[in-house]
Design an enzyme around this catalytic site. Structure first.
Site, PDB file in Angstrom:
ATOM      1  N   HIS A 554       5.536   3.872 -13.134  1.00  0.00           N
ATOM      2  CA  HIS A 554       6.296   3.430 -11.964  1.00  0.00           C
ATOM      3  C   HIS A 554       7.175   4.578 -11.448  1.00  0.00           C
ATOM      4  CE1 HIS A 554       5.141  -0.533 -13.653  1.00  0.00           C
ATOM      5  NE2 HIS A 554       5.122  -0.888 -12.377  1.00  0.00           N
ATOM      6  N   HIS A 558       3.018   6.394  -8.094  1.00  0.00           N
ATOM      7  CA  HIS A 558       2.653   4.990  -7.871  1.00  0.00           C
ATOM      8  C   HIS A 558       3.170   4.522  -6.512  1.00  0.00           C
ATOM      9  CE1 HIS A 558       2.026   0.731  -8.460  1.00  0.00           C
ATOM     10  NE2 HIS A 558       3.323   0.485  -8.322  1.00  0.00           N
ATOM     11  N   ASP A 655       0.250  -2.984  -4.161  1.00  0.00           N
ATOM     12  CA  ASP A 655       0.830  -2.689  -5.470  1.00  0.00           C
ATOM     13  C   ASP A 655      -0.240  -2.694  -6.569  1.00  0.00           C
ATOM     14  OD1 ASP A 655       2.945  -2.130  -7.235  1.00  0.00           O
ATOM     15  OD2 ASP A 655       3.192  -4.247  -7.712  1.00  0.00           O
TER      16      ASP A 655
END
Length: 748
Positions: A554, A558, A655
């Protein structure tokens, strides 16, 4: 003994046709009988008995024969038995008589080879066994008295003194099994009167059925439990009181069949009762020592093992369980703001490690249940029959398939303020919690309260530390990038770059500088930089990159992948059903005040949409909308809530875009994700916690299993719904299905 000259020495004796036949051992052949005349005294002695056997008079035993023909036995003894042998027999006879007498009338020998010292040592050892309670102690003690005074059967009466009633009640334990608890039963008035008399006078009473009118009715069933058949022959009784601190707490009722109790029996019982007093003193000292050890463990838990509030609660509850021998335990903390009881450690079992792992705290109204009553009143509740108490909630038993019988529930106080409630369930060995348990736990609860208070304070400090770290990160977020970095991005050329409108683009092909330039390119392609300040956009992108955390997954890479996936989704929405304000990067100075506020709201919504806990609810709403419009084959974009749900779905899909990439990209991304998971699991293990299986690097097989579950419940439903609304996103759905099949095959 036989005479060496006697022809019966070393012979086999057989009877045939009423005649005694003697065969020398060295001449004996099985099945062959050699007849000889028997002229010896021994043969004359055996002849009548042999004839008895021959005539099949089986009711005549050897003993009876000798009783009636003692002159024959005497003649044989006088002729054939030596003086030394007779003296030896006499000594054995006397010793046997003395031994039998001692067993009946003397407690110095209770069992064969056991002295009085060994007797009390064995009694003491049994009474010091771990987890033994008061009822079991008295039952063991009664058994020792039974052996000492040769009692055939016994019963135990517990004397219960009620503050509201001065009378004495009787508690009868008819079972000999230590694991079976006694119960209150109705008894005959004559027995109750006898027990009351013994309890009040604190003196033994002896009774004989033949001479005493007060002799009670024989408890047939109770006596038969001791293996007695002719219970009507139980003719003698002895009642012995057991005292504690000057009060009679138990009375033992002892039955005999053949012999009346005498003064020696009473004295033996009195001596054993006196010994019990000293054993109980030792037991009390031992319990005090155990209490000190438990309290020391609590103190150590506070100052040495302060890992987390939940772990501390578990450690203290385990000590409390040992203190009162409870099968299960729970702790509820009071949430005064919401008037609730909150439990993070619930249903802790005696065989530790089997407690229920709660993903979410259990919450219940403080106005409900037994725990709620204790929390509100501060009253200790000792309930012997949970289901008979209207405050008891049986729903937990139904869910766990566990039977709650007895409950000991006590408040935990700090500075006279109730901060929690401890609930102990079912005392081991099926007995009830007693006053001794209450007193012991009241002492323990003081330290329990201090431990909880310190633990909550420690937990608050740790939370403040976390807030401080977050605050520092937020301050760092406002750090701006350097002018040189802005210049490098603006001067980076992208003439040879492939198109970014590709669902399967490999994000690992670009470095950070190229990715920053790519963001500007995608931004300009969608919205045009003429409406924004180019320098501000560039600084914003670089500042975001700078303030990302340095974690395996993360991170900025990303974030860039999510932005790129969202770009491709918007690029393929040829009807342009989203306006530019609904993109989360448009926070620049050239926008109007209204546009700026609107964009901030969209940013908040898009960020929250990446929280997968919100996805099932959003998906359910979209399924309902799509199914309702399936006949019209259209999705109503004019409804604001519909557009909002689709925006959330698009953010979730972006996502999850790594799961819709070709396998080599997907597999590489999963390895990075799990490296972050394992790092979190390592930290949890260092903190004394057990990490989730998928965060445990010692369980690598969980990677495959968790991915199958992730695709099945999240990814495939997400891309399937996105494909229904945006048909041009079919490449994402198709690749997700291929990766799902690949993970499934790996798990087989």
């Amino acid at each position: 003994m036989t005479d060496p000259s006697d022809d019966t020495a070393g012979a086999i004796i057989e009877v045939q046709d009423g005649i005694v036949h003697l065969t020398k051992i060295n001449e004996y052949v099985p099945g062959e009988v050699k007849k000889k005349k028997s002229r010896s005294a021994f043969s004359r002695f055996c002849l009548p008995f042999a004839r008895c056997c021959e005539s099949r008079k089986t009711d005549v035993s050897i003993v009876n024969h000798l009783d009636h023909k003692q002159e024959t036995l005497e003649a044989y003894v006088m002729k054939s038995v030596s003086v030394d042998q007779l003296e030896s027999w006499l000594e054995k006879k006397v010793e046997t008589y003395r031994k039998k007498t001692r067993e009946t009338h003397d407690a110095s020998i209770i069992t064969q080879g056991e002295s009085s010292t060994e007797f009390f040592q064995n009694l003491e050892k049994q009474l010091q066994q771990q987890n033994i309670d008061e009822h079991s102690t008295v039952l063991i003690f009664a058994r020792y008295i039974q052996r000492a005074v040769a009692t055939d059967a016994f019963r135990i009466f517990k004397i219960v003194s009620d503050d509201s009633d001065s009378s004495v009640n009787c508690f009868v334990m008819d079972s000999l099994n230590l694991l079976t608890g006694g119960k209150f039963v109705n008894t005959d008035d004559d027995i109750v009167a006898l027990v009351r008399n013994v309890a009040n006078t604190q003196k033994s009473i002896r009774l004989s059925k033949n001479t005493d009118l007060a002799f009670p009715k024989i408890p047939t069933n109770s006596l038969r439990e001791f293996g007695l058949e002719n219970v009507e022959d139980a003719n003698y009784l002895l009642y012995q009181p057991l005292l504690n601190s000057g009060n009679t707490i138990y009375v033992i009722e002892m039955w005999r069949i053949r012999e009346a109790y005498d003064d020696k029996d009473v004295q033996i019982c009195a001596n054993i009762v006196a010994a019990l007093h000293y054993i109980k003193l030792f037991s009390m000292k031992q319990k005090e020592s155990n209490m000190s050890d438990l309290l020391l463990n609590v103190v150590q838990a506070i100052f040495r093992k302060m890992v987390s509030l939940d772990e501390l609660i578990k450690n203290i509850l385990k000590s409390a369980q040992l203190l009162v021998n409870a099968e299960r335990a729970s702790l509820f903390l009071i949430d005064n703001d919401n008037s609730e009881l909150v439990s993070t450690v619930f249903d802790l079992k005696f065989d530790h490690g089997q407690e229920r792992n709660l993903t979410q705290p259990i919450r219940m109204s403080i106005n409900q249940g037994i725990a709620g009553h204790v929390a509100l009143t501060g009253e200790t509740l000792n309930i012997t029959d949970a289901y008979a108490d209207k405050r008891f909630n049986s729903e937990v038993d139904k869910a766990t398939k566990y039977k709650t019988k007895s409950i000991l529930c006590m408040p935990i106080k700090v500075r006279e303020k109730i901060i929690g409630v401890v609930e102990m369930v079912n005392k081991i060995n099926n007995f009830d919690f007693n006053r001794e348990d209450e007193v012991a736990f009241e002492k323990f609860s003081i330290f329990f309260g201090l431990a909880l208070y310190n633990a909550k304070l420690y937990d608050k400090i740790k939370r403040n530390e976390q807030r401080f770290k977050v605050a520092l990160e937020m301050l760092c977020y406002h750090n701006t990038c350097k002018d040189q970095e802005v210049k490098e991005v603006q001067e980076t050329q992208n003439d040879n770059w492939t198109t970014f409108n590709d669902f399967y683009l490999d994000p690992y092909e670009f470095d950070h500088l190229q990715k920053c330039k790519a963001v500007i390119t995608m931004f300009d392609d969608l919205f045009g930089l003429s409406s924004f300040d180019s320098m501000t956009v560039t600084k914003f992108i670089l500042t975001v990159k700078k303030n990302y955390r340095t974690v395996p997954y993360h991170n900025f890479d990303h974030g860039w992948s999510v932005a790129h996936a969202m770009y491709v989704i918007l690029k393929n929405d040829h009807e342009q059903r989203f306006n530019y304000n609904m993109d989360g990067l448009n926070i620049f100075s050239k926008l109007s005040s209204n546009d700026y506020k609107e964009i901030l709201q969209y940013m908040k919504q898009c960020i929250l949409a990446t929280d997968l806990s919100a996805f099932p609810n959003n998906l359910s709403k979209l399924n309902k909308i799509v199914n309702q419009n399936s006949e019209n084959q259209s999705f109503n974009w004019d409804i604001p809530s519909n557009r909002s749900l689709v925006m959330d779905l698009s953010m979730t899909a972006a996502d999850l875009s790594a799961s819709a990439k070709p396998w080599d990209i997907q597999n590489k991304t999963v390895k990075v994700i799990f490296e972050e998971f394992y790092g979190q699991g390592d930290k949890e293990r260092e903190a004394g916690q057990t990490p989730m299986p998928m965060m445990d690097r010692n369980k690598p097989k969980q990677q495959c299993v968790s991915q199958v579950e992730f695709f099945d419940h999240i990814c495939i439903p997400c891309f399937s719904m996105l494909y229904k609304i945006f048909p041009n996103t079919k490449p994402m759905y198709d690749m997700a299905l291929k990766n799902f099949d690949r993970w499934q095959s790996m798990c087989r």
